[in-house]
Motif scaffolding. Structure first.
Motif, short mmCIF file in Angstrom:
data_model
loop_
_atom_site.label_atom_id
_atom_site.label_comp_id
_atom_site.label_asym_id
_atom_site.label_seq_id
_atom_site.Cartn_x
_atom_site.Cartn_y
_atom_site.Cartn_z
N LEU A 181 -17.71 -14.53 -12.29
CA LEU A 181 -18.07 -14.50 -13.71
C LEU A 181 -17.06 -15.25 -14.56
CD1 LEU A 181 -19.31 -10.83 -14.19
CD2 LEU A 181 -20.69 -12.90 -14.26
N THR A 182 -15.79 -15.16 -14.19
CA THR A 182 -14.75 -15.80 -14.98
C THR A 182 -14.68 -17.30 -14.72
OG1 THR A 182 -13.45 -13.78 -14.90
CG2 THR A 182 -12.28 -15.79 -15.49
N SER A 201 -20.82 -3.42 -12.95
CA SER A 201 -20.59 -3.10 -11.54
C SER A 201 -19.32 -2.29 -11.32
CB SER A 201 -20.54 -4.38 -10.70
OG SER A 201 -19.45 -5.18 -11.09
N ALA A 202 -18.42 -2.26 -12.28
CA ALA A 202 -17.22 -1.44 -12.15
C ALA A 202 -17.57 0.05 -12.14
CB ALA A 202 -16.25 -1.74 -13.29
N LEU A 222 -15.94 -6.43 -5.83
CA LEU A 222 -15.83 -6.40 -7.29
C LEU A 222 -14.92 -7.53 -7.78
CD1 LEU A 222 -15.58 -2.57 -7.99
CD2 LEU A 222 -17.49 -4.09 -8.52
N SER A 223 -13.85 -7.81 -7.05
CA SER A 223 -12.97 -8.91 -7.43
C SER A 223 -13.69 -10.25 -7.35
CB SER A 223 -11.74 -8.95 -6.53
OG SER A 223 -10.98 -7.77 -6.69
N VAL A 273 -23.68 -13.86 -8.19
CA VAL A 273 -23.22 -12.60 -8.79
C VAL A 273 -24.28 -11.52 -8.62
CG1 VAL A 273 -22.70 -11.48 -11.01
CG2 VAL A 273 -21.62 -13.64 -10.43
N ILE A 292 -16.93 -10.67 -7.72
CA ILE A 292 -17.88 -10.69 -8.83
C ILE A 292 -17.19 -11.11 -10.11
CG2 ILE A 292 -19.28 -9.20 -10.34
CD1 ILE A 292 -20.07 -7.63 -7.81
N TYR A 293 -16.05 -10.49 -10.42
CA TYR A 293 -15.34 -10.82 -11.66
C TYR A 293 -14.78 -12.23 -11.62
CZ TYR A 293 -15.80 -5.86 -12.55
OH TYR A 293 -16.30 -4.61 -12.74
N GLY A 325 -23.00 -7.66 -13.58
CA GLY A 325 -21.64 -7.89 -13.09
C GLY A 325 -20.62 -7.09 -13.89
N GLY A 326 -20.82 -7.02 -15.20
CA GLY A 326 -19.92 -6.25 -16.04
C GLY A 326 -20.02 -4.76 -15.80
#
Length: 126
Positions: free
Chosen positions: A75-76, A48-49, A68-69, A116, A71-72, A45-46
Motif C-alpha cells: 500500500l505504501t 487488516s490490522a 500484514l507487513s 493487496v 500488505i502495508y 488493507g487498512g
C-alpha cells in the motif's frame, strides 16, 4: 467534351495510417477497474490490522505479521508504480505499434491493488 479535374490528394502519412482507433480501450478499462479496486484495497488493507485483535500485535503468528507487513508495504510503496503505469497507459502514442505496451501498462496498473486484496483475503490464522 468537359475535362474533369481530379483534386490532388496529399500522400497518406504513415503515422496516420497506423493510428489505432481502439487505443483508448485498455487505459479506460484499467481506469474504471482501478476506481473500484484501489479504494477497496486501501479499505481492506487498512482494516487488516484488526486480524490481530484476538492475539495482540506481539503474540500473533509470524506468518500473519509478515503478511500484514507485505500488505502495508504494498500500500505504501505500490502507489507510485501504479500511478506511473496508469499515466504511461494513457500517454503512449495511439499507434498500433504501441498497443502491446499500452495494454501491458494498463494491466500493470491493476497489479498492486489486486495483490493487496489477494493478501487480505488469504490472511493466515492468528
Amino acid at each position: 467534351m468537359t475535362t474533369q479535374h481530379i483534386a490532388a490528394q496529399p500522400p497518406a502519412r504513415a503515422d496516420v495510417a497506423e493510428r489505432d482507433s481502439r487505443a483508448w480501450i485498455a487505459p479506460l478499462v484499467a481506469t474504471i477497474l482501478l476506481a473500484f479496486l484501489g479504494p477497496a484495497a486501501l479499505l481492506f488493507g487498512g482494516l487488516s490490522a484488526m486480524a490481530t485483535d484476538s492475539c495482540g500485535p506481539d503474540d500473533c503468528s509470524p506468518a500473519l505479521n509478515t503478511q500484514l507487513s507485505v500488505i502495508y508495504g504494498t500500500l505504501t510503496f505500490g502507489t507510485l508504480p501504479t500511478l506511473a503505469a496508469w499515466i504511461t497507459a494513457w500517454a503512449l502514442p495511439w499507434q498500433r505499434r504501441w498497443s502491446a505496451w499500452r495494454t501491458g501498462a494498463a494491466i500493470t496498473t491493476l497489479l498492486p491493488p489486486l495483490f493487496v486484496l489477494l493478501l487480505v483475503f488469504t490472511l493466515p490464522a492468528p
